[in-house]
Design an enzyme around this catalytic site. Structure first.
Site, PDB file in Angstrom:
ATOM      1  N   ASP A 107      -5.707   7.323  -2.395  1.00  0.00           N
ATOM      2  CA  ASP A 107      -6.078   6.010  -1.882  1.00  0.00           C
ATOM      3  C   ASP A 107      -7.081   6.094  -0.746  1.00  0.00           C
ATOM      4  O   ASP A 107      -7.663   5.086  -0.352  1.00  0.00           O
ATOM      5  CB  ASP A 107      -4.832   5.256  -1.412  1.00  0.00           C
ATOM      6  N   ASP A 404       9.152  -0.192  -3.433  1.00  0.00           N
ATOM      7  CA  ASP A 404      10.141   0.537  -4.223  1.00  0.00           C
ATOM      8  C   ASP A 404      11.400  -0.291  -4.488  1.00  0.00           C
ATOM      9  O   ASP A 404      11.842  -0.421  -5.624  1.00  0.00           O
ATOM     10  CB  ASP A 404      10.492   1.877  -3.571  1.00  0.00           C
TER      11      ASP A 404
HETATM   12  O1  LIG Z   1      -2.066   2.469   0.718  1.00  0.00           O
HETATM   13  C1  LIG Z   1      -1.271   3.375   0.510  1.00  0.00           C
HETATM   14  C2  LIG Z   1      -0.239   3.717   1.407  1.00  0.00           C
HETATM   15  C3  LIG Z   1       0.613   4.765   1.107  1.00  0.00           C
HETATM   16  N1  LIG Z   1       0.487   5.471  -0.042  1.00  0.00           N
HETATM   17  C4  LIG Z   1       1.420   6.592  -0.336  1.00  0.00           C
HETATM   18  O2  LIG Z   1       2.736   6.219  -0.089  1.00  0.00           O
HETATM   19  C5  LIG Z   1       3.521   7.369   0.137  1.00  0.00           C
HETATM   20  C6  LIG Z   1       4.560   7.133   1.209  1.00  0.00           C
HETATM   21  O3  LIG Z   1       4.020   7.157   2.482  1.00  0.00           O
HETATM   22  P1  LIG Z   1       4.722   7.843   3.764  1.00  0.00           P
HETATM   23  O4  LIG Z   1       3.855   7.545   4.916  1.00  0.00           O
HETATM   24  O5  LIG Z   1       5.090   9.239   3.492  1.00  0.00           O
HETATM   25  O6  LIG Z   1       6.010   6.938   3.958  1.00  0.00           O
HETATM   26  P2  LIG Z   1       7.554   7.314   3.971  1.00  0.00           P
HETATM   27  O7  LIG Z   1       8.217   6.390   4.913  1.00  0.00           O
HETATM   28  O8  LIG Z   1       7.809   8.733   4.152  1.00  0.00           O
HETATM   29  O9  LIG Z   1       7.887   6.859   2.467  1.00  0.00           O
HETATM   30  C7  LIG Z   1       9.035   6.234   1.991  1.00  0.00           C
HETATM   31  O10 LIG Z   1       8.954   4.812   2.033  1.00  0.00           O
HETATM   32  C8  LIG Z   1       7.884   4.213   1.284  1.00  0.00           C
HETATM   33  C9  LIG Z   1       8.060   2.716   1.322  1.00  0.00           C
HETATM   34  O11 LIG Z   1       7.870   2.215   2.587  1.00  0.00           O
HETATM   35  C10 LIG Z   1       7.899   4.667  -0.153  1.00  0.00           C
HETATM   36  O12 LIG Z   1       6.742   4.186  -0.798  1.00  0.00           O
HETATM   37  C11 LIG Z   1       7.909   6.167  -0.206  1.00  0.00           C
HETATM   38  O13 LIG Z   1       7.943   6.619  -1.523  1.00  0.00           O
HETATM   39  C12 LIG Z   1       9.128   6.692   0.562  1.00  0.00           C
HETATM   40  O14 LIG Z   1       9.163   8.115   0.518  1.00  0.00           O
HETATM   41  C13 LIG Z   1       2.564   8.503   0.443  1.00  0.00           C
HETATM   42  O15 LIG Z   1       2.576   9.411  -0.633  1.00  0.00           O
HETATM   43  C14 LIG Z   1       1.230   7.797   0.539  1.00  0.00           C
HETATM   44  O16 LIG Z   1       0.210   8.611   0.071  1.00  0.00           O
HETATM   45  C15 LIG Z   1      -0.521   5.146  -0.938  1.00  0.00           C
HETATM   46  O17 LIG Z   1      -0.665   5.777  -1.963  1.00  0.00           O
HETATM   47  N2  LIG Z   1      -1.370   4.105  -0.649  1.00  0.00           N
END
Ligand SMILES: O=c1ccn([C@@H]2O[C@H](COP(=O)(O)OP(=O)(O)O[C@H]3O[C@H](CO)[C@@H](O)[C@H](O)[C@H]3O)[C@@H](O)[C@H]2O)c(=O)[nH]1
Ligand SMILES: [Mn+2]
Length: 586
Positions: A107, A404
């Site tokens: 992204d 999710d």
């Molecule tokens: O515009 C965006 C924003 C985020 N992501 C992806 O979303 C994922 C999750 O982001 P992260 O910052 O690691 O958030 P976490 O809080 O660790 O993630 C948890 O919470 C998110 C919801 O808030 C879920 O989408 C994730 O799967 C879950 O692991 C990453 O792989 C990002 O690359 C995108 O692809 N596009």
């Protein structure tokens, strides 16, 4: 509570009122938290039986193809090396190569990520055969070499030491080396074109873009989604999921198999309750006994059909054994078409889908003409194709930063069930926030997502009353949606004693013996349910305590902001952004 309500404190009426309201809310939220834990279950998988049925030695494998989706966004916060590790662990997974394809969504449209991935593909040519030859676990090189184990134990082949060293050297190497002539799973890089002012729906948008791309390229019947930092820690993870999807009964009604999130590199005492062990080992196990765990955003294998918005192919009645026996005279769908009652919304959609098939073909043809245009990606992710609304039924639901929960909820509302799968060796491992501000930001985002859902059309309080969503499952969803509100009474509770002290008013009335007895009983019952919970889940008391502590910390800070920001969004239409968590990497 009854005592509190029937015994107003006359000289401090407002205080009493506030306290009363708080306690009513706490009681409700406690009940919401307890009911969905009614019937926790554990599941065991037998991979050998799966192999016996579908993957016999010397015969073509009958396992179904799976597309694996990886999402990454900011090369600073999701370092490409982490993504590369995840991708390598996918390419080396223990499945026939023609059954696995890996799609990476970037992204951030970062050159860095793209370059890193093409290097990764190069390195995979060496790494994958190495893993398969020596049964390496985990198959993410960074984490494999970081583990402190005696790598000679159980490895008898003499060439192992030499090849292992060669791998290590190659790891620090850049540049293409020759291939072994081994076939590798497909690796596809997708980056969306993003117009300013055009809503691209964050991660949900990225995932939906991948669904479209993969539908054209490989069209695996199942797809698994991981965050860039969640590498395959268990090379048999896909097979674990297959155990459920290829089960004759479960496959008809299972929309996804969720694996618990496990983490690397968390400090010894897990200061910020990063492991979320109470959620993953208690709440989700409890849900598994109802209609299935929620989708938590990563480490989840979907049935493509469920994602496309179809209803489960069988109703409860169809699942009764006698009907299944009958069905061998014709397909289930034919049998049902005569009966109007059984034509589901999903099937209607299927009908709508037919005339659009020609567009599919066009898309495919364009694809064949310029297969490499994926690199500049304007073809598939450009607004042109989007605007066709060709894929309007595809379901990573938009409208919340916790896409999710919403996505999973809508599937459950359609009557699908989901499965919680906890293999002894954790299937995936990710990295957790390393500092308090990142952690609070994460808690804030989750809570904000919940508030967004609460104030939306899809709120479990009023969405989907067609009898397909089980009551306790609904309660669990309501619980995950309303929990940020608890921050208000929590804050009041924290402040009240101070007000009491300052104003000199006393709000705790003298307790009669009778009320005292009730109070003790209640306390004991809460205490015993707590102990029971820890017993069946195997969560340690320390982990549980951390969780409680962090609940108060988050509750009085991040959750509070989430409530206000959520209101602001709905009332003033200010969009919320997705604050990406920095991945710990050293
Ligand atoms: O515009 C965006 C924003 C985020 N992501 C992806 O979303 C994922 C999750 O982001 P992260 O910052 O690691 O958030 P976490 O809080 O660790 O993630 C948890 O919470 C998110 C919801 O808030 C879920 O989408 C994730 O799967 C879950 O692991 C990453 O792989 C990002 O690359 C995108 O692809 N596009
Ligand atoms: Mn993460």
């Amino acid at each position: 509570m009854q005592y509190r309500l029937t015994h107003p404190v006359n000289d401090a009426y407002p205080l009493w009122l506030v306290l009363g309201i708080c306690e009513v809310w706490f009681a409700i939220s406690w009940l919401l938290d307890q009911f969905p834990k009614w019937s926790p279950i554990n599941r065991e998988t037998y991979l050998d039986r799966l192999a016996l049925r579908y993957d016999r030695e010397g015969e073509p494998s009958q396992l179904v193809p799976i597309d694996v989706f990886v999402s990454t966004v900011d090369p600073m916060k999701d370092p490409p090396l982490i993504t590369a590790n995840t991708v390598l662990s996918i390419l080396a997974v223990d499945d026939p190569v023609d059954k696995v394809s890996c799609y990476v969504s970037d992204d951030g449209s970062a050159m860095l990520t793209f370059e890193a991935l093409s290097e990764t593909a190069e390195f995979a040519r060496k790494w994958v055969p190495f893993c398969k030859k020596f049964n390496i676990e985990p198959q993410a090189p960074e984490f494999y070499f970081a583990q402190m184990i005696d790598y000679l134990k159980d490895k008898i082949q003499p060439s192992f030491v030499k090849e292992r060293r060669a791998m290590k050297v190659f790891l620090g190497h850049t540049g293409g080396l020759d291939t072994d002539g081994n076939e590798l799973p497909h690796l596809v890089y997708v980056s969306r074109e993003k117009h300013p002012g055009f809503q691209h729906h964050k991660k949900a948008g990225a995932m939906n873009a991948l669904i479209r791309v993969s539908a054209v390229l490989t069209n695996g019947a199942y797809l698994l989604n991981v965050d860039c930092d969640h590498y395959f820690n268990n090379s048999k993870a896909l097979k674990e999921a297959m155990c459920f999807f290829m089960d004759p009964v479960l496959r008809k009604k299972t929309c996804y198999v969720q694996f618990p999130q496990r983490f690397d590199g968390i400090d010894l005492h897990d200061r910020y309750a990063n492991r979320n062990i109470v959620f993953f080992d208690i709440n989700l196990k409890g849900l598994d006994g109802l209609q299935g765990p929620m989708y938590v955003g990563t480490g989840c294998c979907f049935n493509r059909q469920a994602l496309y918005g179809y209803d489960p192919s069988l109703t409860e009645a169809d699942l009764e054994p006698n009907i299944i026996v009958k069905s061998c005279c014709g397909s289930q769908k034919k049998g049902r078409s005569g009966n109007k009652k059984y034509i589901s919304r999903g099937q209607q959609k299927e009908l709508n889908l037919l005339p659009q098939f020609s567009i599919w073909k066009t898309l495919k043809r364009v694809w064949k003409v310029c297969p490499y245009s994926l690199e500049n990606c304007s073809l598939l992710s450009g607004t042109y194709w989007f605007s066709f609304d060709l894929f309007y039924w595809i379901e990573w639901i938009y409208g919340s930063v916790t896409e999710d929960i919403l996505t999973g909820f809508k599937m459950h509302a359609r009557g699908w069930v989901s499965i919680y799968c906890m293999p002894p060796r954790p299937a995936f491992k990710g990295s957790a926030p390393i500092n308090l501000s990142d952690r609070l930001n994460q808690v804030l985002r989750w809570a904000l997502g919940s508030v967004e859902i609460l104030l939306s059309r899809h709120c479990p309080l009023w969405y989907g009353y067609n009898g397909k969503l089980k009551l306790l499952e609904r309660l669990a969803y309501i619980n995950t949606i309303v929990y940020p509100i608890t921050s208000l009474p929590l804050l009041a509770y924290c402040i009240l004693p101070a007000i009491c002290l300052l104003t000199g008013k006393f709000i705790v009335p003298e307790i009669s013996n009778y009320a005292g007895m009730w109070f003790t009983l209640l306390f004991l019952s809460i205490f015993s349910t707590g102990i029971l919970e820890l017993r069946w889940s195997g969560v340690s008391i320390e982990d549980w305590w951390r969780n409680e502590q962090f609940w108060v910390i988050g509750g009085t800070s991040a959750l509070l902001f989430a409530v206000f920001q959520g209101l602001l969004k709905v009332l003033a239409g200010i969009d919320t952004n997705f604050t990406v968590t920095s991945k710990a990497y050293d």
